[in-house]
Scaffold this motif. Structure first.
Motif, PDB file in Angstrom:
ATOM      1  N   PRO A 134      10.645 -12.935  -9.500  1.00 47.59           N
ATOM      2  CA  PRO A 134       9.636 -12.016 -10.072  1.00 47.59           C
ATOM      3  C   PRO A 134       8.767 -12.688 -11.134  1.00 47.59           C
ATOM      4  CG  PRO A 134      11.796 -11.526 -10.971  1.00 47.59           C
ATOM      5  CD  PRO A 134      11.995 -12.637  -9.985  1.00 47.59           C
ATOM      6  N   ASP A 149      13.089  -3.385   6.142  1.00 46.04           N
ATOM      7  CA  ASP A 149      14.395  -2.928   5.679  1.00 46.04           C
ATOM      8  C   ASP A 149      15.087  -3.927   4.755  1.00 46.04           C
ATOM      9  OD1 ASP A 149      14.588  -4.568   7.883  1.00 46.04           O
ATOM     10  OD2 ASP A 149      15.677  -3.150   9.138  1.00 46.04           O
ATOM     11  N   GLY A 150      14.273  -4.581   3.895  1.00 50.09           N
ATOM     12  CA  GLY A 150      14.817  -5.319   2.778  1.00 50.09           C
ATOM     13  C   GLY A 150      15.296  -6.726   3.120  1.00 50.09           C
ATOM     14  N   GLU A 153      10.173  -7.438   1.736  1.00 51.29           N
ATOM     15  CA  GLU A 153      11.266  -8.365   1.416  1.00 51.29           C
ATOM     16  C   GLU A 153      12.021  -8.801   2.655  1.00 51.29           C
ATOM     17  OE1 GLU A 153      13.830  -7.541  -1.945  1.00 51.29           O
ATOM     18  OE2 GLU A 153      12.323  -8.562  -3.165  1.00 51.29           O
ATOM     19  N   VAL A 165      19.135   5.828   3.367  1.00 53.38           N
ATOM     20  CA  VAL A 165      19.273   6.335   1.993  1.00 53.38           C
ATOM     21  C   VAL A 165      17.960   6.966   1.543  1.00 53.38           C
ATOM     22  CG1 VAL A 165      19.942   5.705  -0.357  1.00 53.38           C
ATOM     23  CG2 VAL A 165      20.768   4.338   1.565  1.00 53.38           C
ATOM     24  N   TRP A 215      19.437  -8.190 -10.988  1.00 55.01           N
ATOM     25  CA  TRP A 215      18.987  -8.601  -9.654  1.00 55.01           C
ATOM     26  C   TRP A 215      19.178 -10.099  -9.486  1.00 55.01           C
ATOM     27  CZ3 TRP A 215      17.050  -4.570  -6.715  1.00 55.01           C
ATOM     28  CH2 TRP A 215      16.770  -3.402  -7.435  1.00 55.01           C
ATOM     29  N   ASP A 225      15.378   5.610   7.208  1.00 53.74           N
ATOM     30  CA  ASP A 225      16.124   4.912   6.144  1.00 53.74           C
ATOM     31  C   ASP A 225      17.437   5.655   5.922  1.00 53.74           C
ATOM     32  OD1 ASP A 225      17.091   3.947   3.563  1.00 53.74           O
ATOM     33  OD2 ASP A 225      15.095   3.100   3.294  1.00 53.74           O
ATOM     34  N   SER A 282      18.033 -11.600 -12.898  1.00 51.69           N
ATOM     35  CA  SER A 282      17.041 -10.954 -13.759  1.00 51.69           C
ATOM     36  C   SER A 282      17.513  -9.565 -14.151  1.00 51.69           C
ATOM     37  CB  SER A 282      15.713 -10.844 -13.019  1.00 51.69           C
ATOM     38  OG  SER A 282      14.754 -10.307 -13.890  1.00 51.69           O
ATOM     39  N   GLN A 337       4.054 -11.057  -7.863  1.00 52.15           N
ATOM     40  CA  GLN A 337       3.666 -11.427  -6.497  1.00 52.15           C
ATOM     41  C   GLN A 337       4.426 -10.671  -5.406  1.00 52.15           C
ATOM     42  OE1 GLN A 337       1.094 -13.646  -5.597  1.00 52.15           O
ATOM     43  NE2 GLN A 337       0.622 -13.184  -7.725  1.00 52.15           N
ATOM     44  N   GLY A 338       5.720 -10.274  -5.654  1.00 55.58           N
ATOM     45  CA  GLY A 338       6.588  -9.811  -4.574  1.00 55.58           C
ATOM     46  C   GLY A 338       6.029  -8.677  -3.748  1.00 55.58           C
ATOM     47  N   LEU A 339       5.927  -7.519  -4.340  1.00 60.94           N
ATOM     48  CA  LEU A 339       5.492  -6.346  -3.582  1.00 60.94           C
ATOM     49  C   LEU A 339       4.009  -6.428  -3.236  1.00 60.94           C
ATOM     50  CD1 LEU A 339       6.510  -3.776  -2.351  1.00 60.94           C
ATOM     51  CD2 LEU A 339       6.340  -2.691  -4.562  1.00 60.94           C
ATOM     52  N   ASN A 340       3.242  -7.089  -4.104  1.00 64.06           N
ATOM     53  CA  ASN A 340       1.822  -7.264  -3.772  1.00 64.06           C
ATOM     54  C   ASN A 340       1.663  -8.110  -2.515  1.00 64.06           C
ATOM     55  OD1 ASN A 340      -0.065  -6.014  -5.906  1.00 64.06           O
ATOM     56  ND2 ASN A 340       1.629  -6.857  -7.091  1.00 64.06           N
ATOM     57  N   SER A 363      11.552   0.512  10.261  1.00 62.25           N
ATOM     58  CA  SER A 363      12.915   0.494   9.745  1.00 62.25           C
ATOM     59  C   SER A 363      12.839   0.227   8.250  1.00 62.25           C
ATOM     60  CB  SER A 363      13.729  -0.613  10.446  1.00 62.25           C
ATOM     61  OG  SER A 363      15.032  -0.655   9.918  1.00 62.25           O
ATOM     62  N   THR A 403       6.204  -2.182 -10.831  1.00 62.00           N
ATOM     63  CA  THR A 403       5.314  -3.055 -10.075  1.00 62.00           C
ATOM     64  C   THR A 403       3.928  -2.992 -10.676  1.00 62.00           C
ATOM     65  OG1 THR A 403       6.547  -2.707  -8.040  1.00 62.00           O
ATOM     66  CG2 THR A 403       4.316  -3.537  -7.802  1.00 62.00           C
ATOM     67  N   ALA A 404       3.413  -4.172 -10.978  1.00 64.08           N
ATOM     68  CA  ALA A 404       2.022  -4.271 -11.402  1.00 64.08           C
ATOM     69  C   ALA A 404       1.200  -4.425 -10.118  1.00 64.08           C
ATOM     70  CB  ALA A 404       1.851  -5.477 -12.309  1.00 64.08           C
TER      71      ALA A 404
HETATM   72  C1  LIG Z   1      13.603  -7.944 -11.173  1.00 66.01           C
HETATM   73  C2  LIG Z   1      12.475  -7.830 -10.201  1.00 66.01           C
HETATM   74  C3  LIG Z   1      11.198  -7.478 -10.648  1.00 66.01           C
HETATM   75  C4  LIG Z   1      10.128  -7.376  -9.739  1.00 66.01           C
HETATM   76  N1  LIG Z   1       8.860  -7.102 -10.224  1.00 66.01           N
HETATM   77  C5  LIG Z   1       7.803  -7.083  -9.342  1.00 66.01           C
HETATM   78  C6  LIG Z   1       6.438  -6.865  -9.795  1.00 66.01           C
HETATM   79  O1  LIG Z   1       6.140  -6.692 -10.984  1.00 66.01           O
HETATM   80  N2  LIG Z   1       5.448  -6.876  -8.874  1.00 66.01           N
HETATM   81  C7  LIG Z   1       5.684  -7.074  -7.543  1.00 66.01           C
HETATM   82  O2  LIG Z   1       4.730  -7.081  -6.739  1.00 66.01           O
HETATM   83  N3  LIG Z   1       6.952  -7.239  -7.080  1.00 66.01           N
HETATM   84  C8  LIG Z   1       8.009  -7.269  -7.944  1.00 66.01           C
HETATM   85  N4  LIG Z   1       9.282  -7.480  -7.492  1.00 66.01           N
HETATM   86  C9  LIG Z   1       9.520  -7.503  -6.045  1.00 66.01           C
HETATM   87  C10 LIG Z   1       9.606  -6.085  -5.503  1.00 66.01           C
HETATM   88  O3  LIG Z   1      10.312  -5.217  -6.368  1.00 66.01           O
HETATM   89  C11 LIG Z   1      10.257  -6.070  -4.137  1.00 66.01           C
HETATM   90  O4  LIG Z   1       9.567  -6.997  -3.325  1.00 66.01           O
HETATM   91  C12 LIG Z   1      10.165  -4.702  -3.484  1.00 66.01           C
HETATM   92  O5  LIG Z   1      10.690  -3.695  -4.276  1.00 66.01           O
HETATM   93  C13 LIG Z   1      10.881  -4.749  -2.142  1.00 66.01           C
HETATM   94  O6  LIG Z   1      10.469  -3.618  -1.415  1.00 66.01           O
HETATM   95  P1  LIG Z   1      10.823  -3.488   0.114  1.00 66.01           P
HETATM   96  O7  LIG Z   1      10.378  -2.106   0.497  1.00 66.01           O
HETATM   97  O8  LIG Z   1      10.338  -4.656   0.888  1.00 66.01           O
HETATM   98  O9  LIG Z   1      12.430  -3.587   0.168  1.00 66.01           O
HETATM   99  P2  LIG Z   1      13.538  -2.598  -0.397  1.00 66.01           P
HETATM  100  O10 LIG Z   1      13.106  -1.910  -1.632  1.00 66.01           O
HETATM  101  O11 LIG Z   1      14.794  -3.417  -0.451  1.00 66.01           O
HETATM  102  O12 LIG Z   1      13.663  -1.486   0.726  1.00 66.01           O
HETATM  103  C14 LIG Z   1      14.348  -1.702   1.917  1.00 66.01           C
HETATM  104  C15 LIG Z   1      14.799  -0.350   2.448  1.00 66.01           C
HETATM  105  O13 LIG Z   1      15.429  -0.582   3.715  1.00 66.01           O
HETATM  106  C16 LIG Z   1      16.497   0.324   3.805  1.00 66.01           C
HETATM  107  N5  LIG Z   1      17.445  -0.088   4.837  1.00 66.01           N
HETATM  108  C17 LIG Z   1      18.534  -0.902   4.729  1.00 66.01           C
HETATM  109  N6  LIG Z   1      19.200  -0.934   5.893  1.00 66.01           N
HETATM  110  C18 LIG Z   1      18.490  -0.157   6.767  1.00 66.01           C
HETATM  111  C19 LIG Z   1      18.654   0.201   8.125  1.00 66.01           C
HETATM  112  N7  LIG Z   1      19.732  -0.198   8.851  1.00 66.01           N
HETATM  113  N8  LIG Z   1      17.735   1.023   8.696  1.00 66.01           N
HETATM  114  C20 LIG Z   1      16.660   1.481   8.004  1.00 66.01           C
HETATM  115  N9  LIG Z   1      16.469   1.177   6.699  1.00 66.01           N
HETATM  116  C21 LIG Z   1      17.375   0.367   6.102  1.00 66.01           C
HETATM  117  C22 LIG Z   1      17.085   0.374   2.398  1.00 66.01           C
HETATM  118  O14 LIG Z   1      17.841   1.573   2.207  1.00 66.01           O
HETATM  119  C23 LIG Z   1      15.820   0.348   1.552  1.00 66.01           C
HETATM  120  O15 LIG Z   1      15.352   1.643   1.230  1.00 66.01           O
HETATM  121  C24 LIG Z   1      10.351  -7.605  -8.362  1.00 66.01           C
HETATM  122  C25 LIG Z   1      11.639  -7.965  -7.905  1.00 66.01           C
HETATM  123  C26 LIG Z   1      12.677  -8.100  -8.823  1.00 66.01           C
HETATM  124  C27 LIG Z   1      14.045  -8.530  -8.314  1.00 66.01           C
END
Ligand SMILES: Cc1cc2nc3c(=O)[nH]c(=O)nc-3n(C[C@H](O)[C@H](O)[C@H](O)COP(=O)(O)OP(=O)(O)OC[C@H]3O[C@@H](n4cnc5c(N)ncnc54)[C@H](O)[C@@H]3O)c2cc1C
Length: 399
Positions: A305, A170-171, A298, A37, A278, A35, A193, A309-312, A11, A53-54
């Protein structure tokens, strides 16, 4: 109404979900990812993810192992060093500057920086034709039925997916995590941020720089040139009202403030395109698995941020989950797989969340006493070589 059958249902098609799909398929599992979107694949369009993302060394190794790195590398900028500059007051006065060199930890860069919208575009193209993957965009997760041997997922277009393992990627508001009954604990800081891109007069020399001042760090992360000009991604943390003011400020005034806040490090900085804003929270899921549902990205942990660390951390979740699943190829959602996943990830996530939370509280403070602690801490970490190397190793992730 179609019923899809697969080993794994994912998801969410953010970066965590996209990478999970590619990684599981590369290990021979069939995957359905959904997804609602589709990714926005141009920087200037509404909804594009203007963060960068680094990706640290373990992330690069993961991309290499599943064949994604050749797609991403051409858009990346290697990071040779991390500089930390401690400042106080306004205009900021520099109190100390310390550099952590990747060469302390071997011959490779410590990370590779890419714009998130570019990563999502490249992975999106890849997933269209990748064997073993059905990528559904325009429909999302709606309902979950857990059975002893499978999960049955309802999608909002009324299709169903029967799978052995369901991954919630899914975030931070994860509907699948919620449907599985997994709770979260959340800390709010009153900070937001800004994330945006700049071009600048002076070269960045592949150095990622965090400049500390009241409200949080102003982080400059090198990017490949834009239109022949030096370019960087900026993440600028502030207390909420200040962040909103900066978001709404006219561009010439914004560029003046940004130049001052950057201590003029890279010369004049020109804003390229939109700014995005954000909220900053720490949120961790109280469990990483329930029944046949695993929670990653997430959906499992949202962190301030700081220190890339987040995405890594999310990619480390995927490494651990696939590592446990390959031990049980006939049933990747078996209880032993999810138990091993939770045991591998929970302590690391909790430790990272604690350290970043503490660091953020010290980093954002305008109080003189706390600022003195920040300066002393920076000197101590940097000045003692084994401590410095230990912190750098910990920042790269579990081995
Ligand atoms: C300002 C900022 C800077 C950052 N910089 C860094 C960095 O330099 N390095 C690093 O490692 N991390 C960084 N992070 C963290 C990183 O960007 C996030 O952890 C990452 O983008 C989250 O990815 P994700 O795929 O977990 O979630 P998301 O990108 O939120 O993706 C979740 C997906 O789930 C989908 N979704 C929602 N509802 C449903 C549903 N019902 N069914 C199916 N899908 C659904 C959404 O449409 C979305 O596409 C940063 C965060 C911030 C706020």
């Amino acid at each position: 109404m179609t019923t899809h059958e697969a080993d794994i249902f994912i998801s969410g098609g953010g970066i965590a979900g996209q990478v999970a799909a590619a990684v599981f398929a590369a290990r021979g599992f069939s995957v359905v990812m959904a997804d609602p979107v589709a990714p926005v694949t141009e920087a200037d369009l509404d909804g594009s993810d203007l963060r960068s993302t680094a990706f640290l060394r373990p992330a690069r190794a993961l991309f290499e192992a599943c064949g994604l790195w050749p797609l991403l590398e051409p858009h990346s900028m290697p990071l040779a060093s991390l500089a930390v500059i401690d400042t106080t007051g306004w205009p900021p006065i520099v109190r100390d500057r310390r550099t952590f060199a990747a060469s302390d930890m071997g011959t490779e860069p410590f990370g590779w920086n890419l714009m998130n919208w570019v990563v999502r575009r490249e992975l999106w193209h890849y997933l269209q034709d990748a064997p073993g993957i059905t990528a559904l965009y325009g429909t999302g997760f709606k309902s979950l039925v857990q059975r002893s041997g499978e999960v049955i997922i309802g999608l909002d277009n009324r299709d169903r997916v029967r799978a052995r393992l369901a991954i919630a990627a899914d975030g931070k508001f994860s509907p699948m995590r919620e449907a599985a009954g997994i709770e979260v604990s959340t800390t709010r800081y009153g900070q937001k941020s800004l994330a945006f891109t700049v071009t600048h007069d002076l070269p960045h020399d592949n150095i990622s720089t965090e400049i500390y001042n009241e409200g949080g760090p102003f982080t400059i992360v090198p990017l490949p040139d834009i239109g022949g000009k030096h370019a960087s991604a900026i993440v600028w943390m502030n207390f909420g009202p200040r962040a909103v003011d900066l978001m709404e400020m006219a561009v010439p005034a914004f560029e003046e403030v940004m130049f001052t806040r950057s201590t003029g490090l890279l010369g004049w900085m020109h804003l390229e395109g939109r700014r995005s804003i954000w909220p900053i929270i720490t949120q961790t899921a109280k469990q990483l698995a329930e029944g046949r549902v695993a929670v990653v990205g997430e959906a499992a942990h949202a962190l301030p941020p700081i220190g890339a660390q987040g995405l890594n951390t999310s990619l480390n979740d995927i490494i651990a989950l696939v590592g446990a699943a390959v031990e049980s190829p006939a049933d990747p959602g078996a209880p032993a797989v999810l138990k091993a996943f939770e045991a591998a990830r929970k302590p690391d996530i909790a430790a990272r969340a604690r350290v970043i939370d503490a660091f953020n509280r010290v980093a954002r403070s305008g109080e003189a006493a706390v600022q003195a602690v920040r300066l002393a801490g920076l000197k101590a970490v940097h000045g003692i070589a084994p401590v410095r190397k230990g912190v750098m190793r910990a920042g790269l992730g579990p081995r």
